[in-house]
Design a protein around this motif. Structure first.
Motif, PDB file in Angstrom:
ATOM      1  N   GLY A  82     -59.186  51.455   5.107  1.00  0.00           N
ATOM      2  CA  GLY A  82     -60.427  52.201   4.975  1.00  0.00           C
ATOM      3  C   GLY A  82     -60.365  53.593   5.553  1.00  0.00           C
ATOM      4  O   GLY A  82     -60.993  54.528   5.032  1.00  0.00           O
ATOM      5  N   PHE A  83     -59.588  53.764   6.627  1.00  0.00           N
ATOM      6  CA  PHE A  83     -59.467  55.085   7.233  1.00  0.00           C
ATOM      7  C   PHE A  83     -58.721  56.049   6.305  1.00  0.00           C
ATOM      8  O   PHE A  83     -59.060  57.235   6.211  1.00  0.00           O
ATOM      9  N   ALA A 124     -62.678  51.324  17.042  1.00  0.00           N
ATOM     10  CA  ALA A 124     -62.827  52.661  16.446  1.00  0.00           C
ATOM     11  C   ALA A 124     -64.218  52.847  15.853  1.00  0.00           C
ATOM     12  O   ALA A 124     -64.826  53.908  15.980  1.00  0.00           O
ATOM     13  N   ILE A 125     -64.741  51.799  15.222  1.00  0.00           N
ATOM     14  CA  ILE A 125     -66.075  51.866  14.617  1.00  0.00           C
ATOM     15  C   ILE A 125     -67.136  52.013  15.697  1.00  0.00           C
ATOM     16  O   ILE A 125     -68.076  52.801  15.569  1.00  0.00           O
ATOM     17  N   ASN A 133     -61.028  60.871  15.688  1.00  0.00           N
ATOM     18  CA  ASN A 133     -60.390  59.913  16.593  1.00  0.00           C
ATOM     19  C   ASN A 133     -59.157  59.291  15.962  1.00  0.00           C
ATOM     20  O   ASN A 133     -58.158  59.031  16.643  1.00  0.00           O
ATOM     21  N   HIS A 134     -59.233  59.042  14.654  1.00  0.00           N
ATOM     22  CA  HIS A 134     -58.105  58.419  13.957  1.00  0.00           C
ATOM     23  C   HIS A 134     -56.869  59.309  13.988  1.00  0.00           C
ATOM     24  O   HIS A 134     -55.734  58.830  14.039  1.00  0.00           O
ATOM     25  N   LYS A 135     -57.097  60.639  14.001  1.00  0.00           N
ATOM     26  CA  LYS A 135     -55.980  61.588  13.971  1.00  0.00           C
ATOM     27  C   LYS A 135     -55.569  62.085  15.351  1.00  0.00           C
ATOM     28  O   LYS A 135     -54.449  62.549  15.529  1.00  0.00           O
ATOM     29  N   SER A 136     -56.475  62.000  16.319  1.00  0.00           N
ATOM     30  CA  SER A 136     -56.225  62.653  17.605  1.00  0.00           C
ATOM     31  C   SER A 136     -55.468  61.761  18.578  1.00  0.00           C
ATOM     32  O   SER A 136     -55.400  60.530  18.410  1.00  0.00           O
ATOM     33  N   GLN A 137     -54.909  62.390  19.603  1.00  0.00           N
ATOM     34  CA  GLN A 137     -54.306  61.642  20.694  1.00  0.00           C
ATOM     35  C   GLN A 137     -55.399  60.939  21.487  1.00  0.00           C
ATOM     36  O   GLN A 137     -56.556  61.342  21.484  1.00  0.00           O
ATOM     37  N   ILE A 138     -55.010  59.865  22.175  1.00  0.00           N
ATOM     38  CA  ILE A 138     -55.992  59.043  22.878  1.00  0.00           C
ATOM     39  C   ILE A 138     -56.785  59.858  23.896  1.00  0.00           C
ATOM     40  O   ILE A 138     -57.957  59.590  24.140  1.00  0.00           O
ATOM     41  N   LYS A 160     -63.352  60.733  21.111  1.00  0.00           N
ATOM     42  CA  LYS A 160     -64.776  60.813  21.427  1.00  0.00           C
ATOM     43  C   LYS A 160     -65.445  59.454  21.268  1.00  0.00           C
ATOM     44  O   LYS A 160     -64.928  58.557  20.601  1.00  0.00           O
ATOM     45  N   ILE A 161     -66.636  59.354  21.857  1.00  0.00           N
ATOM     46  CA  ILE A 161     -67.449  58.153  21.713  1.00  0.00           C
ATOM     47  C   ILE A 161     -68.882  58.581  21.443  1.00  0.00           C
ATOM     48  O   ILE A 161     -69.351  59.606  21.966  1.00  0.00           O
ATOM     49  N   GLY A 162     -69.565  57.826  20.587  1.00  0.00           N
ATOM     50  CA  GLY A 162     -70.963  58.102  20.295  1.00  0.00           C
ATOM     51  C   GLY A 162     -71.869  57.346  21.244  1.00  0.00           C
ATOM     52  O   GLY A 162     -71.760  56.132  21.382  1.00  0.00           O
TER      53      GLY A 162
END
Length: 262
Positions: free
Chosen positions: A63-64, A90-91, A138-143, A147-149
């Motif tokens: 899905g990503f 991730a979701i 987030n899927h592409k970035s380093q840990i 971010k978090i919502g």
């Protein structure tokens, strides 16, 4: 009417979800169904749906991958998946919704109602789908840059995880203390939910009421120097100068954690 596309590689799952939507979700129109990333991209470009019901794993990707390919279209998304800890984490971070298979009717109705409100708000504000943007970032970035919502009374505030100094329990809510911010965020999630989401990001539950980011710890004392009387495992001082109690049963685990780099 909210136009939707169902994306799932299992024929039985697609038809079951379509039938549930047709019978119980009057505000949703299923305009198409797809069984792979490739067919989904073609369908989405053709129908331009407002909403995707999106399975995580498919034969030609996930899905990503699909969301990356249609990033400029910005539909709302409800993930449909069997349990997948990484995907669900991730979701959660992006404040999107998901439905676990087999799909529960009441959970489907709740998710659809939330999406309907989001679409209405986006139309009124002429805004982008920020939750989707954060998921893809987030899927592409380093840990370290994820971010978090944070769901607040005014909407969703997206922050860097590394900027969270600590979280404090307040009933079914949590108070979030952020680096460089004078005010705190009051968030409609329990401390246990934050503990589950952030355990892989160097956060530690030192007390039933406190979850701390070890990257922001300044000092540990074997005596309780906090205002909470029940921190008989000592206390820690955080970067924002808050003194946080440590429970007796957490002290050993915390000291063991100090013996390793973090």
């Amino acid at each position: 009417m909210i136009r939707s596309v169902i994306v799932d590689d299992e024929d039985k799952s697609r038809k079951l979800l379509r039938n549930l939507i047709n019978e119980y979700c009057d505000q949703i129109e299923v305009v198409d169904m797809a069984d792979s990333v490739e067919t989904a991209v073609a369908s989405i470009k053709k129908h331009k749906p407002d909403l995707l019901f999106l399975d995580i794993e498919m034969p030609d990707g996930n899905g990503f991958d699909l969301l990356e390919k249609i990033n400029n279209m910005q539909p709302e998304v409800i993930f449909t998946t069997a349990y997948d800890q990484y995907a669900i984490q991730a979701i959660h971070f992006s404040a999107l919704d998901y439905l676990l298979k087999p799909i529960n009717l009441e959970e489907l109705k709740t998710a659809v109602n939330k999406v309907e409100a989001k679409i209405r708000e986006r139309v009124e504000k002429q805004s982008i789908n920020q939750s989707l943007q954060v998921l893809l970032e987030n899927h592409k970035s380093q840990i370290s840059n994820r971010k978090i919502g944070l769901p607040t009374q005014n909407g969703i505030n997206f922050v860097l995880i590394k900027d969270i100094i600590m979280c404090k329990a307040e009933g079914n809510y949590s108070i979030i203390y952020l680096e460089g911010k004078q005010h705190q965020e009051i968030v409609s999630k329990t401390l246990k939910e934050f503990e589950d989401m952030l355990r892989d990001f160097n956060f530690f539950r030192v007390h039933r009421s406190y979850l701390i980011n070890l990257n922001h710890i300044v000092e540990y004392s074997r005596t309780n120097q906090s205002a909470d009387y029940d921190g008989d495992g000592g206390s820690v001082v955080m970067k924002n100068n808050y003194h946080i109690p440590v429970s007796r049963d957490k002290r050993k685990y915390l000291l063991d954690r100090f013996s390793r780099p973090f």
